[in-house]
Write a protein that holds these residues in place. Sequence first.
Motif: not given
Length: 1331
Positions: A299-300, A303, A354, A1099-1100, A1103, A1106, A1108, A1112, A1116, A1120
Motif C-alpha cells: 500500500g502506502d 507509512k 497522488v 494503491k487502492l 490503502h 492499512q 489509519t 487521517e 484517506e 480513495n
Amino acid sequence: MDQKILSLATEKTAEKLQEFLQCLKDDELTGLLQKHAVKGKSPGALLKGIFKGSPCSEEAGSLRRLKVYKYCIQLVESGDLHREVASEITGLLMLEAHSLPGSSLVELANGFVDVVREGSLVNGKSLELLPIILTALATKKENLAYGKGELNGEEYKKQLINTLCSSRWDQQFVIQLTSMFRDVPLSIEELEFVVEKVLRLLSKLDLQEIPPLVYQLLLLSSKGSRTKVLEGIIAFFSQMDKSHHEEQCGDDLLDLVTVPSGELRHVEGTIILHIVFAIKLDRDLGRELMKHLKAGQQGDANKTICPFSIALLLSVARIQRFEEQVFDLLKTSILKSFRDLQLLHSSKFLQNLVPQKSCISTMILEVVKNSVHSWDHVTQGLVELGFILMDSYGPKKILGGKITEASLVPSKTPSQQACRLGANILLETFKIHEMIRKEIVEQVLNRVVSKASSPISHFLDLLSNIIIYAPLVLQSCSSKVTEAFDYLSFLPLHTVQGLLKAVQPLLKVSMSMRDSLILVLRKAMFANHLDARKSAVAGFLLLLKNFKILGSLSSSQCSQSIGATQVQVDVHSRYNSVANEAFCLEILDSLRRCLGQQADVRLMLYEGFYDVLRRNSQLANSIMHTLLIQLKQYYEPKHDLLPPLKLEACILAQGDQIFLQEPLAHLLCCIQHCLAWYRNKVMPEEEEEEEEEGFQQDLEDMLESITLRMIKSELEDFELDKSADFSQATSVGIKNNIYALLVMGVCEVLIEYNFTIGNFSKNKFEEVLSLFKCYNRLSDILKEKAGKGKSTMANKTVRSFLSMKFVSALLVALFRDSSQSHEESLSVLRSSNEFMRYAVNVALQKVQQLEETGQVDGPDGQNLDRIFQNLCEITRVLLWRYTSIPTSVEESGKKEKGKTISLLCLEGLQRIFHTVQQFFPSKIHQFLRALDITNEDEEEEDVNITQKATFQIRQFQRSLVNLLSCQDDDFNGKEALILVTILSSLSKLLDPSSPQLMQMLSWTVKMCKENSLEDASFCKGLMNLLFSLHVLCKSPVSVLRDLSQDIHGQLGDLDQDIEVEKPNHFAMVNLKTAAPTVCLQVLSQAEKVLEEVDWLITKLKGHLGQETLSEEASQEVSLNQTLEKAAILQLGTLLTAFHELVQTALPSGSCVDSLLRNLSKIYTILTALVKYYLQVCRTSGGIPNRMEKLVKLSGSHLTPQCYAFISYVQNIQNESLSFAGEKKKEKTAAVTTAMARVLRETKPIPNLIFAIEQYEKFLIHLSKKSKVNLMQYMKLSTSRDFRINGDILDTALQEQETDEENERMTDQTVASEERKDDDSQEPAKKKRKKK
C-alpha cells in the motif's frame, strides 16, 4: 501485645489467636503493623500470625484480612519503609491473595484503580500486588456485584482492566503499570486494549523514558499483539523524525528545538537494540516485523518505510535467519519506489491524483547520516545493502557484447537509480565511519579484479570518489591496492584505464605504491598478450600526465639512468620536480620501446602523447624528438621522389596474411597536433632558445614536403586505382585496403595542418582542396568496390582524423565567415560542394561518436568542457545553414547524388539536441544561450530555458509547416521525420506547467488534424510527439477514443455489409496510415494508460489493508474516492476506444496480436477492480453507481464484440492457411511461414477468453456481496478457449452415420458369404474327422 500474637501463632491451633485478635481494635492492629514495619522488626512474622488468626472462612477474619491488606498497601506505597521490608510485606500479601474471597479482591482491585485514576500513587511499589489480585479475581466463579448487576470473576477482571486503561496514568508510573500487565493473564482483546493505551502514552513521555517503556512493551508482546506493538513503535518514531525534520527546516529564528538531534538518535539506537534482542529471543516477533513491513509495501509504503524502520531492518539483518528476507525486502522496496517515481513523473494524470511522498533513497541516506550516533549495529547492514544494490542493478552486458552503461549519463531507469543509490550509501558510510573504510575499499577492489569480464564502471567511479575524498587515509589499504596491481596484465584495457585513473591520487602520496605499479607495468610491457602491453602503455601515459615537472632542470641536463626506486619524493612538498623529471624520462625511455611493437600499441602511444604534452610541457623536447625519429623511418627524404611516404614499410606480411604495422596517419596526426600546441604555447615563452627549435623546423619542412608531393602524386603512385583489387578475400586486396586507408588518413591530417597554418592563404586553401580531391577519389573507389562485393565495409564509415576543434573552425569559415580579407581564399573551398558536404559529414560523425561513446577522437577528446564549446559552435553553424538555405531551395538548384548539405545539417542538429540532453543536462541553459545569436551579451543567470527552447521550437515548426505546404512531389518524408524528432527533443526542455507546452500540444494536435500525408514513418513520429506532450498535460484517453473511431471509419467494419461513418477527427489517419502505424501507436499508448490504472488499483488495495488513525481516516476516504473515480473514468473511456477497434476489420499481423493482448489486459484490470470492490464490500458496504455503469458498458460494448472479433481472427487465419495450401506445390516454405504466423496470432485468444471468464466469475461474487445483480448486463457466449462449430459438427456427424451404414452393409455381406462357405465346407470337415 505483638509478642503475644507471635507466641500464639506458634501454637498448633489458632483458636486462642483468633480470640485475641478479635479483642483488638483496628487501630491497635494497624499500630502494631506500623511499628514493626517502620522499625524493621520482622513484620513478616507478625503478618503471618495475623493471617493465621484471620481465616477467610469466617466473616470477621475475612474483614480483618481486608483491612490488613489495605493498610499494608498504604504502608508500602508511603515510601517510609526500607526496600527489604516493603518487599517482604508485598511477598506475604501475594502469597495470601488467592485465599481472599471475591468481594475482598474486588474491593482491593477497585482501590488500586481509584489510586491510579486519581494519580495518588507515591512510589508504585504496591503495584506488584495488583497482578496477583487480578489473577486471583479471574479464578473466582461466583457472581460479584457490579453496579446494579452481577459479574463473574473473569468478566469483572475485564471491566477493571477496561477502566484502568480508560483512566489517565501518571507519567512517572507508566513503565511500572506496563510492567505490571506482564504478570496478568490477558485475553487477546484485553492485551490489544492495554497495548493501544501504552502506545498512546509514548508521545507524552520524556525521551529518556521511552526505551525502558518500549522494553516492557516488547516483553508484553510475548503474550500476543506483536504486530500492533511493532507498528506502534515504528509509527511513533516515524512521526518523531518527521516533526524533528520540520523543526530543523523551519524558521531559523526559532533556536529552541523540542528534541536535540543527538539525543533522539541515541534513543532510537537503544530501542533498535531492544527490538533486535527481543527478536533473537522470540522468532515470531521477527516474522511479524517482516510481515508488517511487506504488507505496508503493497500500500502506502511511506507509512511503514521510514528512516527508523530501515535502520531497524538493517540491524535485524545481522540475525542470519532474517538476513536474506531483509535485503530482499529492501531491494524490492527501493526498486518499487523508483518505479513509482518514474511513473508519476511521466504522467500528469497521476501527479494530479497522488501526492508526492519522500523517496526511499532520501530515507536511506538519512539513516547513513544518523548512524554517526553510535549506530554500529546498522553500519554493517548499510555496507551490505550498498554492495547488493550495486551488484544487482549495475550495468549489464547484453547480447552482442554491448554494455548498457554510460557513467557520464545521469541515472534515468529505476535500476540505474538503485545502483547509484548503492554507490552513494557506500561513499557516505565511508566518509562517516573510519572502522568500516578498509572493508569497503577491499570489497570494491575485489569486485574490480574478479568481475573484470562484466561491466564495472560503477565500482571504478565509487573507488575514484573514495580516493578523492581521502587519499591519505587509504594509505592504510595500500597492500590491497598493490595486490590489485598484480592483476593488471589479466584485466581488460578499459578496466585498467579506469582503475589507474581512480588510484592516481594515491600514487602521488605513496612512493611504494608507485614503485609497485611501475614494476607491474614493466612486466606487462613484454607480456605475450597484446592487451597486457596496451595496459602497460595506458598506465605509463597516465603517470606521465600526472607527474608534472616544473622546469627547474632541463631534460638535457638530467641523466636518464636514475631508477624509479631510487627517487625519493617528499610527500609534504607539493612537487619534487627533479625526481619527477627523472621519473618521467625513465618512463619515456620505456615507451620508446613500444614503437617497435604492434600497430595497436603504437596507436595508443600516438593518441596519448598529445595529452601528456599538454599536461607536462617540459617533456616536449623528448616527445617531439621521438616522433621525429619515428617519422623519418617512413619519410622519403629525396624531394623529387613520389610518393613521399614508404607505405610498404607500414605493413607486415606473415605468410599469406597482411597486417598493419605502423599506423602512419595516426603518427602524422599526433605530430601535427603536438606541433600546433608547441607553436601556440611553448614558442612564445622560448623565443630566445633557438637551439631548442631544431626538431620543430625539421618536422614542419617534412610536413610541407609531404603535402606538396601528395598533391603531385597520382593514385597509381600508391599502386591504387580503379583497376586495383580491393577484395577482403585476397592478400593483395587487404594490402590495397590498408594502403588506401593510410593515404586517406594522411590526406585528412594534411588538410587540417595546412588549413591551420595557412592563415587564410589562397595557395594553402588550394592545396587543401587538392588533398581533399585525392581523399575523395580514394573514398569513392572504396565505396564502389565495397558496394559491389557486398562486404561489411559497405556499411562501415571510415573514422575521420580531423579534430573536433578543427571541424568547428572549418564549418565557421565555410558558412559563417563574412570577412572581406578572407573571402578570396575561402571562395576556393566554397566552390567545392563536395568539400562542404564532407565537412558537415565529419561533424555529423563526431557527434555520433560522442553520442555512442561519450568521447571523440583527437586532442581534448575526453575533455567534456572543450567538447561542449565545440558542440555549441557547430550547432550554431548548422542551424544557420539549415534555416538560411532550406532543403527545397538547395534541391531545386543542383541535383547531386547523396544527401543535400541542408539535410545533413538537419541530421546533425537532431543528434546534437539529443546528445546535449544526454551528456550535458546541467549546461542546457549555456547551450541555448549560445544558439541565440541576437542576445549574446545576456547574463547566464537570466537564461530562461523554456523561453529559449520555445524560440528554437518555433523555427523548426515554421520549417515543418513550409515543408508540408510543398507539393506532393517535392515533399521530403525523411526531412519531415527529422524535424519532428528535433521538436520531440526540444519539447523535453519545456517546463511541464508552462503555457508554452500547452501551445506546443495545441500546435501538434492541429498538425495531426489538418495533414493527411500518407507517409507512415512521419505519421508515427508525429503521433509519438502528440502522445509524449499529451501525457505531460493530461490523460490521453479521449484522443485514443477519437483515433480509434477514425481507424474504424477508415478500415471498415468486421461485417462488410455495415457502412461505417467516417468521423475524421484526425486527417493524419487515412487508409495507408491507419494500420499498422496509427493502430499500433494507439494500442501502445492504451497499454501505458492501463498500467497507470493498474497501479492506481494496487494503491487502492494497499490503502484498504492499512489501518489509519481517526484524524487521517476522512482524508484517506476522500483520496480513495478520488482514485476510484479516476480509475473508473479511465477504464470507461478506454472501453469505448476498444469498442471501436474490436469492430474494425484489422489486417492480420501485429495489429491483431497487439489488440488481443490489450483486451486481455483490460479484462485483467477490470477483474482487479472487481476484487477491490469485493474487499470494500466486506468492510464498508456497497459499490458506487459509476462502477455499475462501467460493468454495464463492458457487457454491452466490449464482451460481445470481443467474441465476434475472435471469430473474425479465426476466419482470416483459415483463409490465409487455405491460400497457402493452394500454393503448397509451388512453395513449401510459404506454408510453413503461414502456419507459424497463425499459431503465433492464435496464441493470445485462449488468454483473452480466460480473462473474460475470470472477470465474469468475480462479477458473480461481487453481485452476491453487494446485493446488486451485475450479471444482468453480461451475455454468456459459446466462444471459449475451445469452440464447437455447428456446421462442421453436422458434416462430421453425417459422415459418421454414412460410415456406420456402410460398415453395416459390409458386415451383412461378409456374414452371408461366410454362411455359404460354411455350408459347402462343413461336410468335408465331417468326412475328415471320420477318417
